[in-house]
Design an enzyme around this catalytic site. Sequence first.
Site, PDB file in Angstrom:
ATOM      1  N   SER A  23       0.832  -1.209   0.000  1.00 53.92           N
ATOM      2  CA  SER A  23       0.000   0.000   0.000  1.00 53.92           C
ATOM      3  C   SER A  23       0.862   1.254   0.000  1.00 53.92           C
ATOM      4  O   SER A  23       0.355   2.361  -0.043  1.00 53.92           O
ATOM      5  CB  SER A  23      -0.939   0.013   1.220  1.00 53.92           C
ATOM      6  OG  SER A  23      -0.194  -0.075   2.426  1.00 53.92           O
ATOM      7  N   ASN A 110      -2.310  -1.952  13.406  1.00 56.15           N
ATOM      8  CA  ASN A 110      -3.759  -1.721  13.353  1.00 56.15           C
ATOM      9  C   ASN A 110      -4.169  -0.424  14.037  1.00 56.15           C
ATOM     10  O   ASN A 110      -5.008   0.323  13.531  1.00 56.15           O
ATOM     11  CB  ASN A 110      -4.500  -2.904  13.976  1.00 56.15           C
ATOM     12  CG  ASN A 110      -4.186  -4.196  13.256  1.00 56.15           C
ATOM     13  OD1 ASN A 110      -3.616  -4.178  12.170  1.00 56.15           O
ATOM     14  ND2 ASN A 110      -4.538  -5.323  13.855  1.00 56.15           N
ATOM     15  N   HIS A 156     -39.293  23.427 -11.691  1.00 55.97           N
ATOM     16  CA  HIS A 156     -39.396  22.552 -12.873  1.00 55.97           C
ATOM     17  C   HIS A 156     -38.642  23.138 -14.062  1.00 55.97           C
ATOM     18  O   HIS A 156     -38.984  22.860 -15.213  1.00 55.97           O
ATOM     19  CB  HIS A 156     -40.857  22.316 -13.286  1.00 55.97           C
ATOM     20  CG  HIS A 156     -41.755  21.939 -12.158  1.00 55.97           C
ATOM     21  ND1 HIS A 156     -42.015  20.631 -11.820  1.00 55.97           N
ATOM     22  CD2 HIS A 156     -42.438  22.707 -11.269  1.00 55.97           C
ATOM     23  CE1 HIS A 156     -42.839  20.608 -10.774  1.00 55.97           C
ATOM     24  NE2 HIS A 156     -43.091  21.859 -10.417  1.00 55.97           N
ATOM     25  N   GLU A 290     -18.243  21.909 -15.834  1.00 59.16           N
ATOM     26  CA  GLU A 290     -18.599  20.546 -16.266  1.00 59.16           C
ATOM     27  C   GLU A 290     -17.793  19.508 -15.492  1.00 59.16           C
ATOM     28  O   GLU A 290     -18.317  18.469 -15.083  1.00 59.16           O
ATOM     29  CB  GLU A 290     -18.337  20.386 -17.764  1.00 59.16           C
ATOM     30  CG  GLU A 290     -19.286  21.191 -18.617  1.00 59.16           C
ATOM     31  CD  GLU A 290     -18.842  21.188 -20.072  1.00 59.16           C
ATOM     32  OE1 GLU A 290     -19.467  20.474 -20.874  1.00 59.16           O
ATOM     33  OE2 GLU A 290     -17.865  21.874 -20.418  1.00 59.16           O
ATOM     34  N   TYR A 317      -9.617  -5.736  13.035  1.00 65.00           N
ATOM     35  CA  TYR A 317      -8.988  -5.322  11.788  1.00 65.00           C
ATOM     36  C   TYR A 317      -9.004  -6.455  10.760  1.00 65.00           C
ATOM     37  O   TYR A 317      -8.795  -7.624  11.086  1.00 65.00           O
ATOM     38  CB  TYR A 317      -7.526  -4.889  12.030  1.00 65.00           C
ATOM     39  CG  TYR A 317      -6.814  -4.508  10.741  1.00 65.00           C
ATOM     40  CD1 TYR A 317      -6.951  -3.228  10.215  1.00 65.00           C
ATOM     41  CD2 TYR A 317      -6.060  -5.439  10.026  1.00 65.00           C
ATOM     42  CE1 TYR A 317      -6.332  -2.877   9.015  1.00 65.00           C
ATOM     43  CE2 TYR A 317      -5.436  -5.096   8.829  1.00 65.00           C
ATOM     44  CZ  TYR A 317      -5.575  -3.807   8.329  1.00 65.00           C
ATOM     45  OH  TYR A 317      -4.965  -3.463   7.145  1.00 65.00           O
ATOM     46  N   GLN A 322      -7.400  -1.866   4.274  1.00 70.06           N
ATOM     47  CA  GLN A 322      -6.358  -1.104   3.582  1.00 70.06           C
ATOM     48  C   GLN A 322      -6.944  -0.383   2.373  1.00 70.06           C
ATOM     49  O   GLN A 322      -6.394   0.614   1.908  1.00 70.06           O
ATOM     50  CB  GLN A 322      -5.249  -2.075   3.138  1.00 70.06           C
ATOM     51  CG  GLN A 322      -4.117  -1.436   2.386  1.00 70.06           C
ATOM     52  CD  GLN A 322      -2.941  -2.390   2.246  1.00 70.06           C
ATOM     53  OE1 GLN A 322      -2.289  -2.719   3.227  1.00 70.06           O
ATOM     54  NE2 GLN A 322      -2.687  -2.857   1.033  1.00 70.06           N
ATOM     55  N   LYS A 325      -8.065   3.745   1.896  1.00 67.26           N
ATOM     56  CA  LYS A 325      -7.268   4.951   1.670  1.00 67.26           C
ATOM     57  C   LYS A 325      -7.483   5.615   0.326  1.00 67.26           C
ATOM     58  O   LYS A 325      -7.604   6.842   0.247  1.00 67.26           O
ATOM     59  CB  LYS A 325      -5.790   4.640   1.884  1.00 67.26           C
ATOM     60  CG  LYS A 325      -5.452   4.652   3.352  1.00 67.26           C
ATOM     61  CD  LYS A 325      -4.127   4.010   3.638  1.00 67.26           C
ATOM     62  CE  LYS A 325      -4.195   3.216   4.907  1.00 67.26           C
ATOM     63  NZ  LYS A 325      -5.133   2.069   4.860  1.00 67.26           N
TER      64      LYS A 325
HETATM   65  N1  ARG Z   1      -1.258  -1.162   5.351  1.00 61.42           N
HETATM   66  C1  ARG Z   1      -2.227  -1.541   6.313  1.00 61.42           C
HETATM   67  C2  ARG Z   1      -3.506  -0.709   6.111  1.00 61.42           C
HETATM   68  O1  ARG Z   1      -3.426   0.256   5.427  1.00 61.42           O
HETATM   69  C3  ARG Z   1      -1.712  -1.280   7.676  1.00 61.42           C
HETATM   70  C4  ARG Z   1      -2.245  -2.197   8.713  1.00 61.42           C
HETATM   71  C5  ARG Z   1      -1.766  -3.571   8.469  1.00 61.42           C
HETATM   72  N2  ARG Z   1      -2.056  -4.409   9.566  1.00 61.42           N
HETATM   73  C6  ARG Z   1      -1.891  -5.709   9.461  1.00 61.42           C
HETATM   74  N3  ARG Z   1      -2.140  -6.402  10.483  1.00 61.42           N
HETATM   75  N4  ARG Z   1      -1.494  -6.261   8.348  1.00 61.42           N
HETATM   76  O2  ARG Z   1      -4.557  -1.038   6.603  1.00 61.42           O
END
Ligand code: ARG
Length: 456
Positions: A23, A110, A156, A290, A317, A322, A325
């Site tokens: 990531s 996490n 309208h 636009e 988690y 991930q 983002k």
């Molecule tokens: N890159 C992960 C995310 O954006 C970070 C957390 C990863 N945690 C794990 N236990 N693999 O969520």
Amino acid sequence: MKKLWGGRFSGSTEKTVEDFTESVSFDSRLWKYDIEGSIAHVTMLGRQRIISKKDAALIIRGLKEIRLEIESGKFKFSQALEDVHMNIESALIRKIGQVGGKVHTARSRNDQVALDIRLYLRDEISDVIQLIKQLRKVFVTLAEKNIDTVMPGYTHLQRAQPVLLSHHLLAYYEMLGRDLERFGDCLMRVNVLPLGSAALAGTTLPIDRHYVAKLLKFPAVSENSIDTVSDRDFVAEFIAAASILMVHLSRLSEEFILWNSEEFKFIELPDAFTTGSSIMPQKKNPDVLELTRGKTGRVYGNLVSILTIMKALPLAYNRDMQEDKEPLFDTVDTVTSCLSVLIKMLPLVRFNRKVMEKATAAGFLTATDLAEYLVRKGVAFRDAHSITGRVVKYCIDNNKTLNDMDLKELNEFSGLIREDIFHYMSVEMSVNGKKSHGGTSREKVLPRIKKVKSGK
Ligand code: ARG
């Protein structure tokens, strides 16, 4: 490359898996917050004697050096190191040796990633709020400048009743006011410290989360470690608030695109904010508007993404998260760029007062004023409505406007109508008679402008 979590593994990770799971290509944008969070965390670890003060100082110095390296563009993020957190931690260990590994004491990625996103989003929300405030100011200035311009108000997309252009512009001021509230409200829930929840259960080490909250200026500390590492509500909330903001910006864009058309000619867009056609030399296209209208689609898409990513995920988690983002970053980028360009463009829009006023004269925009005149004479509104409807039909059949009618003709429809009706049916009176709270009369719009300018 050796992984920080490599202890229990015998082989190395398959390259396609590295590419698939990384990531860092997008979360490297969180580096500043990752370092800020780690510095606060380590400061607390030292203070609590979980690690020695000397080690804490060493780690902090290392983190600050990494910060300078990233700032100056010298730092190389590596995909093999997965994400921004591992990249920075590995760099730290490379720099100061094994003691660097103490940075992750009493912490998991996490709670670390939750912290980074919250710190990042807190800053971005403040920026978005500032931009919305600026855009609101633009509307107030335009409303003040155009206080004497009357235009047709539409329902309208049919001409309905005459209104002040200022009143119409201030409608956007109000919409953006609700957006401000929504982002402010979202900020309250973003502004909660997640760090110290560790992987999901908390930690046996004697950490002081409240101290970390103080260092990072979080007014609150989260209450449940399982919830904290599972929670992305605040991301969804932000994108939801952004989606509603985009509803507003897209409606504004649509109206101004229409108003700028040859058919309406209500406004003229500034040259610097329009583009030409590669084939039709006469064209001056409203691309900024636009694109704002179009970009609304991707923000809604981001909302659907985050909701779908989170839907039915078991606590706590999961790696699915991930995927939060990219929709978040894209939403931040999209709303900030749309707001910024509109803030620059709108003050330069030229309003064609004459064309707008002419458009209020044609049609039957003051028909409701005739009905309300009859109501004031004691006629039930439904009857007044029907009488007025018949007058309008008569006008259409005889190719007349309301103001072409003389009193004798009007009296065929109701004996209650007197000479003063022509006063009430004028555009001027129609607008300035709308004195109900929130109505379009100058008498109501001017104090509203004054009030919002004074910031009350
Ligand atoms: N890159 C992960 C995310 O954006 C970070 C957390 C990863 N945690 C794990 N236990 N693999 O969520």
